[in-house]
Design an enzyme around this catalytic site. Sequence first.
Site, PDB file in Angstrom:
ATOM      1  N   MET A  73     -12.524   3.884  -0.318  1.00 49.79           N
ATOM      2  CA  MET A  73     -13.153   4.054   1.001  1.00 49.79           C
ATOM      3  C   MET A  73     -13.874   5.388   0.946  1.00 49.79           C
ATOM      4  SD  MET A  73      -9.928   2.620   3.164  1.00 49.79           S
ATOM      5  CE  MET A  73      -8.874   2.709   1.716  1.00 49.79           C
ATOM      6  N   ASP A 112      -5.009   3.434  -1.757  1.00 48.62           N
ATOM      7  CA  ASP A 112      -6.087   3.674  -0.799  1.00 48.62           C
ATOM      8  C   ASP A 112      -6.702   5.052  -1.010  1.00 48.62           C
ATOM      9  OD1 ASP A 112      -6.106   1.289   0.904  1.00 48.62           O
ATOM     10  OD2 ASP A 112      -4.034   1.863   1.353  1.00 48.62           O
ATOM     11  N   SER A 169       0.851  -1.200   0.000  1.00 50.41           N
ATOM     12  CA  SER A 169       0.000   0.000   0.000  1.00 50.41           C
ATOM     13  C   SER A 169       0.882   1.242   0.000  1.00 50.41           C
ATOM     14  CB  SER A 169      -0.904   0.009   1.230  1.00 50.41           C
ATOM     15  OG  SER A 169      -1.414   1.315   1.406  1.00 50.41           O
ATOM     16  N   MET A 200      -9.466   7.591   0.136  1.00 45.23           N
ATOM     17  CA  MET A 200     -10.359   7.906   1.265  1.00 45.23           C
ATOM     18  C   MET A 200     -10.924   9.303   1.077  1.00 45.23           C
ATOM     19  SD  MET A 200      -8.016   6.502   4.383  1.00 45.23           S
ATOM     20  CE  MET A 200      -7.002   5.015   4.217  1.00 45.23           C
ATOM     21  N   MET A 240     -11.055  -6.716   5.421  1.00 44.25           N
ATOM     22  CA  MET A 240     -10.276  -5.767   6.234  1.00 44.25           C
ATOM     23  C   MET A 240      -9.862  -6.459   7.534  1.00 44.25           C
ATOM     24  SD  MET A 240      -9.974  -3.069   4.428  1.00 44.25           S
ATOM     25  CE  MET A 240      -8.978  -2.206   5.639  1.00 44.25           C
ATOM     26  N   HIS A 259      -8.472   0.674  -3.899  1.00 46.91           N
ATOM     27  CA  HIS A 259      -9.368   0.385  -2.773  1.00 46.91           C
ATOM     28  C   HIS A 259     -10.120   1.667  -2.435  1.00 46.91           C
ATOM     29  CE1 HIS A 259      -9.473  -0.762   1.836  1.00 46.91           C
ATOM     30  NE2 HIS A 259     -10.685  -0.611   1.327  1.00 46.91           N
ATOM     31  N   HIS A 262      -1.203  -1.238  -4.382  1.00 46.77           N
ATOM     32  CA  HIS A 262      -2.468  -0.970  -3.698  1.00 46.77           C
ATOM     33  C   HIS A 262      -2.612   0.532  -3.415  1.00 46.77           C
ATOM     34  CE1 HIS A 262      -5.873  -2.279  -1.138  1.00 46.77           C
ATOM     35  NE2 HIS A 262      -5.496  -1.324  -0.298  1.00 46.77           N
ATOM     36  N   ASP A 276      -6.264  -6.998   4.128  1.00 46.05           N
ATOM     37  CA  ASP A 276      -5.663  -5.656   4.182  1.00 46.05           C
ATOM     38  C   ASP A 276      -5.675  -5.128   5.613  1.00 46.05           C
ATOM     39  OD1 ASP A 276      -4.896  -3.028   3.777  1.00 46.05           O
ATOM     40  OD2 ASP A 276      -6.595  -2.497   2.482  1.00 46.05           O
TER      41      ASP A 276
HETATM   42  C1  DX5 Z   1      -6.342   1.044   5.667  1.00 43.41           C
HETATM   43  C2  DX5 Z   1      -5.849   0.761   4.280  1.00 43.41           C
HETATM   44  C3  DX5 Z   1      -4.680  -0.136   4.197  1.00 43.41           C
HETATM   45  C4  DX5 Z   1      -3.441   0.367   4.903  1.00 43.41           C
HETATM   46  C5  DX5 Z   1      -2.599  -0.814   5.267  1.00 43.41           C
HETATM   47  O1  DX5 Z   1      -7.569   1.663   5.596  1.00 43.41           O
HETATM   48  O2  DX5 Z   1      -6.865   0.158   3.521  1.00 43.41           O
HETATM   49  O3  DX5 Z   1      -4.379  -0.476   2.860  1.00 43.41           O
HETATM   50  O4  DX5 Z   1      -2.695   1.253   4.147  1.00 43.41           O
HETATM   51  O5  DX5 Z   1      -1.540  -0.359   6.037  1.00 43.41           O
HETATM   52  P1  DX5 Z   1      -0.790  -1.326   7.055  1.00 43.41           P
HETATM   53  O6  DX5 Z   1      -0.243  -2.477   6.273  1.00 43.41           O
HETATM   54  O7  DX5 Z   1       0.257  -0.447   7.647  1.00 43.41           O
HETATM   55  O8  DX5 Z   1      -1.824  -1.786   8.062  1.00 43.41           O
HETATM   56 ZN    ZN Z   2      -6.379  -0.662   1.505  1.00 43.51          ZN
END
Ligand code: DX5
Ligand code: ZN
Length: 214
Positions: free
Chosen positions: A66, A33, A6, A35, A135, A64, A31, A173
């Site tokens: 969110m 993220d 990520s 948000m 998750m 991904h 990956h 994840d």
């Molecule tokens: C959290 C994200 C993850 C996050 C994982 O909401 O979806 O992808 O970046 O980070 P680590 O591996 O540090 O938990």
């Molecule tokens: Zn993620």
Amino acid sequence: MLVAPSILSADFGNLASDVQAICDNGCDLVHVDVMDGHFVPNLTIGPVVVEAVAKATTKPLDIHLMVENNSFFVDLFAPLKPEFISFHIEEEKHPHRLIQKIRALGIRPAIVLNPHTPVEAIEYLLEDLDMVLLMSVNPGFGGQKFIPSVIAKAQRLKQLITAINPACLIEVDGGVNGENITLLADAGVDVVVAGSFVYKHPNGVKEAIDSLKV
Ligand code: DX5
Ligand code: ZN
């Protein structure tokens, strides 16, 4: 095991070189993220930055979402031709319709389940999915602690997938590291996302990625 680092834990001041570093050292997917500050209490990146990631990467993107308005974000990111777009079942009124839309755009559809959401919530969608993302932390931040109940959840999902759509992948994840990776592999997980473990590893990204390839 396929490894999807990520970029949330990358150095955003040197994003292109941090993306190249994982691509040059054996990652399978990148990956991303996204948000929106509404679905989760954090705000990350939009199309301008994801475009820069798409330019720097030599591996397929795993986006991904969110966010609250999934369909809007699918339209935003579709031109970047990601391999996967995953959206949260908790935030979608018409998941079946959205799966069809993502596939029609030439992108592989995936659904994400928060820690509290049972796998049965997506039983009737499994035949149309290419991946299910479980998750193992509450979405919103990197560097959180792994929630161990995801192991039993992955085992249960594997049984459903074996019966309904064996080609569908299981991704996990959050909080993935060198200690829980074997448990995840044994539970039938195909892809792991790892942010802080990869980017903050004391011996560098190559050793981190290698140690997840069990
Ligand atoms: C959290 C994200 C993850 C996050 C994982 O909401 O979806 O992808 O970046 O980070 P680590 O591996 O540090 O938990
Ligand atoms: Zn993620």
